[in-house]
Design a protein around this motif. Structure first.
Motif, PDB file in Angstrom:
ATOM      1  N   VAL A 211       0.868  -1.170   0.000  1.00  0.00           N
ATOM      2  CA  VAL A 211       0.000   0.000   0.000  1.00  0.00           C
ATOM      3  C   VAL A 211       0.902   1.216   0.000  1.00  0.00           C
ATOM      4  CG1 VAL A 211      -1.960  -1.090   1.128  1.00  0.00           C
ATOM      5  CG2 VAL A 211      -0.169  -0.061   2.526  1.00  0.00           C
ATOM      6  N   GLU A 212       0.380   2.309  -0.541  1.00  0.00           N
ATOM      7  CA  GLU A 212       1.213   3.506  -0.676  1.00  0.00           C
ATOM      8  C   GLU A 212       0.472   4.752  -0.218  1.00  0.00           C
ATOM      9  OE1 GLU A 212       1.778   4.764  -4.875  1.00  0.00           O
ATOM     10  OE2 GLU A 212       0.451   3.079  -5.338  1.00  0.00           O
ATOM     11  N   LYS A 350       6.741  -1.394 -10.003  1.00  0.00           N
ATOM     12  CA  LYS A 350       6.654  -0.570 -11.211  1.00  0.00           C
ATOM     13  C   LYS A 350       5.370  -0.828 -12.002  1.00  0.00           C
ATOM     14  CE  LYS A 350       9.037  -0.036 -15.684  1.00  0.00           C
ATOM     15  NZ  LYS A 350       8.048  -0.775 -16.505  1.00  0.00           N
ATOM     16  N   ASN A 351       4.982  -2.070 -12.118  1.00  0.00           N
ATOM     17  CA  ASN A 351       3.921  -2.442 -13.056  1.00  0.00           C
ATOM     18  C   ASN A 351       2.558  -2.656 -12.410  1.00  0.00           C
ATOM     19  OD1 ASN A 351       5.825  -2.446 -15.129  1.00  0.00           O
ATOM     20  ND2 ASN A 351       6.326  -4.600 -14.808  1.00  0.00           N
ATOM     21  N   ASN A 352       2.431  -2.419 -11.102  1.00  0.00           N
ATOM     22  CA  ASN A 352       1.183  -2.751 -10.432  1.00  0.00           C
ATOM     23  C   ASN A 352       0.659  -1.602  -9.577  1.00  0.00           C
ATOM     24  OD1 ASN A 352       0.670  -5.880 -10.765  1.00  0.00           O
ATOM     25  ND2 ASN A 352       2.868  -5.606 -10.502  1.00  0.00           N
ATOM     26  N   LYS A 353      -0.666  -1.554  -9.484  1.00  0.00           N
ATOM     27  CA  LYS A 353      -1.300  -0.677  -8.532  1.00  0.00           C
ATOM     28  C   LYS A 353      -1.131  -1.274  -7.131  1.00  0.00           C
ATOM     29  CE  LYS A 353      -4.981   0.890 -11.669  1.00  0.00           C
ATOM     30  NZ  LYS A 353      -6.457   0.977 -11.848  1.00  0.00           N
ATOM     31  N   ALA A 354      -1.325  -0.436  -6.133  1.00  0.00           N
ATOM     32  CA  ALA A 354      -1.232  -0.908  -4.757  1.00  0.00           C
ATOM     33  C   ALA A 354      -2.477  -1.731  -4.396  1.00  0.00           C
ATOM     34  CB  ALA A 354      -1.114   0.276  -3.814  1.00  0.00           C
ATOM     35  N   GLY A 355      -2.319  -2.571  -3.363  1.00  0.00           N
ATOM     36  CA  GLY A 355      -3.459  -3.231  -2.765  1.00  0.00           C
ATOM     37  C   GLY A 355      -3.786  -4.626  -3.253  1.00  0.00           C
ATOM     38  N   LYS A 356      -2.912  -5.241  -4.048  1.00  0.00           N
ATOM     39  CA  LYS A 356      -3.197  -6.602  -4.484  1.00  0.00           C
ATOM     40  C   LYS A 356      -1.961  -7.477  -4.312  1.00  0.00           C
ATOM     41  CE  LYS A 356      -2.059  -5.975  -9.410  1.00  0.00           C
ATOM     42  NZ  LYS A 356      -2.564  -6.128 -10.792  1.00  0.00           N
ATOM     43  N   TRP A 357      -2.191  -8.763  -4.159  1.00  0.00           N
ATOM     44  CA  TRP A 357      -1.072  -9.697  -4.006  1.00  0.00           C
ATOM     45  C   TRP A 357      -0.460  -9.989  -5.368  1.00  0.00           C
ATOM     46  CZ3 TRP A 357       1.470 -11.067   0.220  1.00  0.00           C
ATOM     47  CH2 TRP A 357       0.879 -10.825   1.459  1.00  0.00           C
TER      48      TRP A 357
END
Length: 360
Positions: A211-212, A350-357
């Motif tokens: 998370v960010e 780099k390639n992903n939004k926050a909040g997922k495995w």
């Protein structure tokens, strides 16, 4: 830990070339040769004037402005490469290393090795094809504090390492919806610093979720490891400049280790004084010798271990590489495969939004 000698004490030395004459190399890499079996034959830089300064300062024989010419003309047993980034903030090493490996020369190279996992995989394929070895100088594989911590973790008394927490200041730029990735990650490539320490102590990551906080760029990350262990890492980009830079703690079976600010190692074990709950008369264990142990350099003696080149594992990294090549041994850590894992972690952010495995 391999024994250290002064350069003049080694009977057998690597004939080495060096590509790159920048400030980082001047401070942190060239000086390691004073304590390593390395004979600096030639230096190479786009600036002949700068290369000449380095040749004179560090005792090389020749100067080149084209590394291909240096490879062709000199009989080299190894090459050290320390370069800056390209205009996009990407490491230049994937463009340089193929020429060196195909010439049949092993390489010691600075981190970060690449911007993409595909680039690292191509280098691994070339390393296997040519039979040459590459050491990528992710320093935490060689920090005395991390090496000694790893020795403790591997003891039966410590038991299985079940969890780790880490802290290191980095800034994660926002996810760009239109591009489907994050940009401006030049300095976030330094994720290889904390992650190489975590990887060395805990092994490969299986999955991660983060998370960010934006716009600060602060990040909290959870990990599961292939070993079954769990972990977390805090990247507090807005911490005070005066605070300690980093901290790592590993928990085992009623024991734990803490590496504080890279150089202070604490080993917590034993128990407090006996007695009924609420009536224990002493906070010190019944056997005081079975209690916490703390190590840190004292900085009062003229020992090599007080030098930053040793505290940060730079000399140890160079010696591990040089001795492996001279003695025809396999490089055991800080390999390209280790860097591939670290680069996959970078790509996960780099390639992903926050909040997922994310599976690594």
């Amino acid at each position: 830990m391999e024994p250290v000698k002064f350069n003049f004490e080694y009977e057998n030395k690597l004939r080495a070339g060096f590509i790159g004459c920048g400030a980082h190399a001047f401070r942190n890499v060239y000086p390691t040769f004073d304590y390593a079996p390395v004979d600096l034959v030639a230096v190479c830089d786009l600036s002949e004037e700068r290369a000449e300064i380095y040749r004179n300062r560090f005792g090389a024989e020749k100067v080149y402005t084209d590394y291909r010419e240096m490879i062709k003309k000199e009989d080299l047993q190894a090459i050290f490469v320390v370069l800056n980034f390209d205009k996009n903030g990407h490491p230049l090493y994937p463009k340089i290393l193929p020429d060196i490996l195909e010439a049949g020369i092993p390489v010691w190279v600075e981190k970060p090795i690449a911007y993409t996992a595909n680039e690292v995989e191509a280098l691994i394929e070339l390393e296997e094809k040519t039979g040459q070895q590459v050491l990528v100088s992710n320093k935490r594989y060689f920090y005395p504090s991390f090496v000694s911590a790893k020795q403790i973790l591997d003891t039966p008394a410590f038991g299985d390492s079940v969890s780790i927490t880490g802290r290191y200041p980095l800034t994660l730029s926002p996810f760009q919806e239109k591009l489907g990735e994050r940009t401006d990650l030049h300095w976030f490539l330094d994720i290889c610093h904390p992650m190489s320490g975590i990887h060395y102590l805990m092994g490969d990551v299986k999955e991660m979720c983060f998370v960010e906080h934006q716009p600060s760029g602060d990040v909290q990350t959870l990990f599961t490891f292939k070993s079954g262990a769990i972990g977390s890492m805090h990247l507090p980009s807005t911490q005070a400049e005066t605070s300690p830079l980093e901290r790592f703690e590993v928990i085992g079976n009623k024991q734990n280790i803490v590496i504080d600010n890279a150089m202070r190692l604490s080993y917590y074990k034993g128990s407090k004084g006996s007695g009924e709950y609420g009536k224990a008369p002493s906070y010190i264990g019944d056997d005081p010798s079975n209690g916490p142990v703390h190590w840190e350099p004292e900085f009062s003696l003229g020992q090599l271990y007080n030098k930053n080149l040793f505290l940060q594992g730079m000399v140890q990294s160079v010696n591990h590489f040089a001795n492996a090549i001279l003695n025809e041994r396999k490089i055991e850590k800080a390999t390209l495969k280790d860097s591939l894992h670290l680069t996959k972690i970078f790509e996960a952010y780099k390639n992903n939004k926050a909040g997922k495995w994310i599976e690594i």
